[in-house]
Motif scaffolding. Structure first.
Motif, PDB file in Angstrom:
ATOM      1  N   ARG A   1       7.394 -22.720  29.147  1.00  0.00           N
ATOM      2  CA  ARG A   1       8.069 -23.883  29.032  1.00  0.00           C
ATOM      3  C   ARG A   1       8.039 -24.575  27.605  1.00  0.00           C
ATOM      4  NH1 ARG A   1      11.519 -25.222  33.105  1.00  0.00           N
ATOM      5  NH2 ARG A   1      10.652 -24.433  35.240  1.00  0.00           N
ATOM      6  N   THR A   2       6.574 -24.524  27.248  1.00  0.00           N
ATOM      7  CA  THR A   2       6.063 -25.268  25.959  1.00  0.00           C
ATOM      8  C   THR A   2       6.097 -24.422  24.831  1.00  0.00           C
ATOM      9  OG1 THR A   2       3.770 -24.887  26.535  1.00  0.00           O
ATOM     10  CG2 THR A   2       4.669 -26.909  27.612  1.00  0.00           C
ATOM     11  N   TYR A   3       6.510 -23.274  24.707  1.00  0.00           N
ATOM     12  CA  TYR A   3       6.051 -22.460  23.571  1.00  0.00           C
ATOM     13  C   TYR A   3       7.426 -22.391  22.467  1.00  0.00           C
ATOM     14  CZ  TYR A   3       8.689 -18.448  25.168  1.00  0.00           C
ATOM     15  OH  TYR A   3       9.624 -17.445  25.423  1.00  0.00           O
ATOM     16  N   VAL A   4       8.326 -22.896  22.908  1.00  0.00           N
ATOM     17  CA  VAL A   4       9.623 -23.053  22.000  1.00  0.00           C
ATOM     18  C   VAL A   4       9.916 -24.131  21.566  1.00  0.00           C
ATOM     19  CG1 VAL A   4      12.074 -22.482  22.053  1.00  0.00           C
ATOM     20  CG2 VAL A   4      10.456 -21.011  23.589  1.00  0.00           C
ATOM     21  N   THR A   5      10.030 -24.365  20.175  1.00  0.00           N
ATOM     22  CA  THR A   5      10.562 -25.779  19.594  1.00  0.00           C
ATOM     23  C   THR A   5      11.745 -25.466  19.050  1.00  0.00           C
ATOM     24  OG1 THR A   5       8.246 -26.173  18.994  1.00  0.00           O
ATOM     25  CG2 THR A   5       9.862 -27.250  17.868  1.00  0.00           C
ATOM     26  N   LEU A   6      12.723 -26.289  19.347  1.00  0.00           N
ATOM     27  CA  LEU A   6      14.190 -26.285  18.960  1.00  0.00           C
ATOM     28  C   LEU A   6      14.181 -27.137  17.847  1.00  0.00           C
ATOM     29  CD1 LEU A   6      17.154 -25.165  19.337  1.00  0.00           C
ATOM     30  CD2 LEU A   6      17.479 -27.105  20.910  1.00  0.00           C
TER      31      LEU A   6
ATOM     32  N   ARG B   1      14.728 -21.840  16.193  1.00  0.00           N
ATOM     33  CA  ARG B   1      13.848 -21.845  17.236  1.00  0.00           C
ATOM     34  C   ARG B   1      12.403 -21.160  16.638  1.00  0.00           C
ATOM     35  NH1 ARG B   1      18.321 -21.728  20.322  1.00  0.00           N
ATOM     36  NH2 ARG B   1      18.531 -22.661  22.191  1.00  0.00           N
ATOM     37  N   TRP B   2      11.354 -22.035  16.839  1.00  0.00           N
ATOM     38  CA  TRP B   2      10.151 -21.723  16.476  1.00  0.00           C
ATOM     39  C   TRP B   2       9.304 -21.252  17.862  1.00  0.00           C
ATOM     40  CZ3 TRP B   2       7.752 -25.054  12.198  1.00  0.00           C
ATOM     41  CH2 TRP B   2       8.450 -25.121  11.056  1.00  0.00           C
ATOM     42  N   LEU B   3       8.693 -19.911  17.919  1.00  0.00           N
ATOM     43  CA  LEU B   3       7.988 -19.500  19.096  1.00  0.00           C
ATOM     44  C   LEU B   3       6.550 -19.384  18.856  1.00  0.00           C
ATOM     45  CD1 LEU B   3      10.405 -16.538  20.062  1.00  0.00           C
ATOM     46  CD2 LEU B   3      10.441 -19.059  20.355  1.00  0.00           C
TER      47      LEU B   3
ATOM     48  N   ASP C   1       6.387 -10.760  22.779  1.00  0.00           N
ATOM     49  CA  ASP C   1       7.145 -10.870  24.307  1.00  0.00           C
ATOM     50  C   ASP C   1       8.071  -9.595  24.182  1.00  0.00           C
ATOM     51  OD1 ASP C   1       9.236 -11.506  22.384  1.00  0.00           O
ATOM     52  OD2 ASP C   1      10.091 -12.812  23.757  1.00  0.00           O
ATOM     53  N   GLY C   2       7.968  -8.676  22.961  1.00  0.00           N
ATOM     54  CA  GLY C   2       8.719  -7.330  23.203  1.00  0.00           C
ATOM     55  C   GLY C   2       9.943  -7.314  22.223  1.00  0.00           C
ATOM     56  N   SER C   3      10.514  -8.711  22.113  1.00  0.00           N
ATOM     57  CA  SER C   3      11.711  -8.658  21.259  1.00  0.00           C
ATOM     58  C   SER C   3      11.962 -10.152  20.468  1.00  0.00           C
ATOM     59  CB  SER C   3      13.060  -8.707  22.121  1.00  0.00           C
ATOM     60  OG  SER C   3      12.450  -9.865  23.477  1.00  0.00           O
ATOM     61  N   HIS C   4      10.901 -10.769  20.357  1.00  0.00           N
ATOM     62  CA  HIS C   4      10.901 -12.024  19.393  1.00  0.00           C
ATOM     63  C   HIS C   4       9.772 -11.984  18.629  1.00  0.00           C
ATOM     64  CE1 HIS C   4      13.905 -13.119  22.629  1.00  0.00           C
ATOM     65  NE2 HIS C   4      14.290 -13.632  21.798  1.00  0.00           N
ATOM     66  N   LEU C   5       9.707 -12.509  17.286  1.00  0.00           N
ATOM     67  CA  LEU C   5       8.593 -12.706  16.489  1.00  0.00           C
ATOM     68  C   LEU C   5       7.852 -14.121  16.891  1.00  0.00           C
ATOM     69  CD1 LEU C   5       9.959 -11.381  13.409  1.00  0.00           C
ATOM     70  CD2 LEU C   5       8.263 -10.171  14.976  1.00  0.00           C
ATOM     71  N   ASP C   6       6.609 -14.389  16.604  1.00  0.00           N
ATOM     72  CA  ASP C   6       5.919 -15.549  16.598  1.00  0.00           C
ATOM     73  C   ASP C   6       6.121 -15.948  15.360  1.00  0.00           C
ATOM     74  OD1 ASP C   6       3.398 -16.923  18.074  1.00  0.00           O
ATOM     75  OD2 ASP C   6       3.199 -16.934  15.743  1.00  0.00           O
ATOM     76  N   GLN C   7       6.122 -17.349  15.155  1.00  0.00           N
ATOM     77  CA  GLN C   7       6.759 -18.359  14.235  1.00  0.00           C
ATOM     78  C   GLN C   7       5.704 -17.996  13.078  1.00  0.00           C
ATOM     79  OE1 GLN C   7       5.940 -22.256  16.023  1.00  0.00           O
ATOM     80  NE2 GLN C   7       4.109 -22.368  15.257  1.00  0.00           N
ATOM     81  N   SER C   8       4.328 -17.562  13.203  1.00  0.00           N
ATOM     82  CA  SER C   8       3.562 -17.244  12.138  1.00  0.00           C
ATOM     83  C   SER C   8       4.177 -16.067  11.196  1.00  0.00           C
ATOM     84  CB  SER C   8       2.174 -16.803  12.705  1.00  0.00           C
ATOM     85  OG  SER C   8       2.341 -15.757  13.476  1.00  0.00           O
ATOM     86  N   ASP C   9       5.189 -15.194  11.834  1.00  0.00           N
ATOM     87  CA  ASP C   9       5.678 -14.179  11.076  1.00  0.00           C
ATOM     88  C   ASP C   9       7.087 -14.456  10.411  1.00  0.00           C
ATOM     89  OD1 ASP C   9       3.473 -12.332  11.328  1.00  0.00           O
ATOM     90  OD2 ASP C   9       4.170 -11.761  13.493  1.00  0.00           O
TER      91      ASP C   9
END
Length: 277
Positions: free
Chosen positions: A100-105, A111-113, A239-247
């Motif tokens: 619940r806490t890893y997504v920033t809108l 969205r930053w993941l 997670d297989g289909s979304h990039l981390d915000q660092s990328d």
């Protein structure tokens, strides 16, 4: 950005709007075009948008209050979970799901993941399980070697999807793209990065030679596949289909370079078999 929802109805709206004559970059998903389901959440959003008279604004008290409230909430981090602050607080304090806490809108719907703040392996296994259709032997709580062995067995049994619906549906995308191109604009369809089992699942269900390559070769289609760029292939989706915000910077710069978005006005890209342009 409409999570997990194709933007095809939005593209149809852009194609029908004579004011749109710029560059449209749109994610392309084989599974959306191979599906007979053509009504998504984006259909409802687009239909609502088309019924609004955007040239008018009601300056009554209720409308003004709603506008100010939306503007304020869009700039408060306490609304970043997409819920009321009290709800977000309760979920973070009492919830059992760390995801619940890893997504920033952000206010612009970006969205930053941050996968470092959650159990990325659990998210990844959950995504694989849903994509494969579940199964008691695909419990994300299983030890990694056991889960991955079961997932590999499921993937090995996947047969390619029927391409007849796909080939019919991509013609409508070509028509939308051509409508915008006729006004001096262009549409670029982008196959976004996938990793691990998610990539293998899609390769089994939608073999590139049968699906993507035929789409990219369709007259009126301009496209780019992440698999054609070594720097894109090197990116990992936790997670297989979304990039981390660092990328996000690496991905954006690679996409801009691959699509020539920085100098298209002066030097439009030449046709290329690698990009389908």
């Amino acid at each position: 950005a409409i999570p997990a929802d194709p933007g095809i109805p939005v593209l149809a709206g852009l194609a029908a709007d004579p004011a749109i004559h710029g560059t449209v970059v749109m994610e392309f998903m084989d599974d959306a075009e191979a599906s007979t389901q053509r009504r998504w959440h984006s259909t409802r959003y687009e239909n609502y948008y088309e019924t609004q008279d955007l040239s008018l604004f009601r300056w009554d008290f209720a409308a003004s209050e709603a506008y100010l409230e939306d503007w304020l909430h869009a700039h408060l981090r306490s609304y970043a979970d997409g819920t009321r602050p009290v709800t977000a607080l309760v979920q973070r304090l009492l919830g059992t799901d760390p995801a619940r806490t890893y997504v920033t809108l952000l206010p612009d719907r970006e969205r930053w993941l941050d996968f470092s703040s959650t159990d990325a392996r659990k998210l990844y296994y959950g995504t694989v399980r849903r994509t494969l259709g579940g199964g008691t032997d695909l419990d994300p709580q299983l030890p990694a070697p056991v889960f991955e062995a079961h997932a590999s067995d499921h993937i090995a049994r996947i047969t390619p999807e029927d391409d007849r619906v796909y080939l019919k549906n991509i013609q409508s995308l070509a028509a939308m793209s051509s409508a915008i191109s006729a006004r001096g604009g262009r549409v670029i369809f982008v196959a976004m990065p996938l990793s691990g089992d998610m990539r293998r699942i899609m390769e089994h269900r939608y073999p590139r030679t049968t699906f993507w390559d035929r789409f990219a070769q369709t007259p009126g289609i301009h496209s780019f596949n992440f698999d054609d760029d070594p720097s894109m292939r090197a990116l990992i989706c936790p997670d297989g289909s979304h990039l981390d915000q660092s990328d996000r910077t690496r991905f954006t710069m690679a996409l801009v370079n691959d699509l020539h978005l920085d100098n298209h006005a002066q030097h439009p890209p030449a046709p290329s078999s690698a990009t389908g342009e």
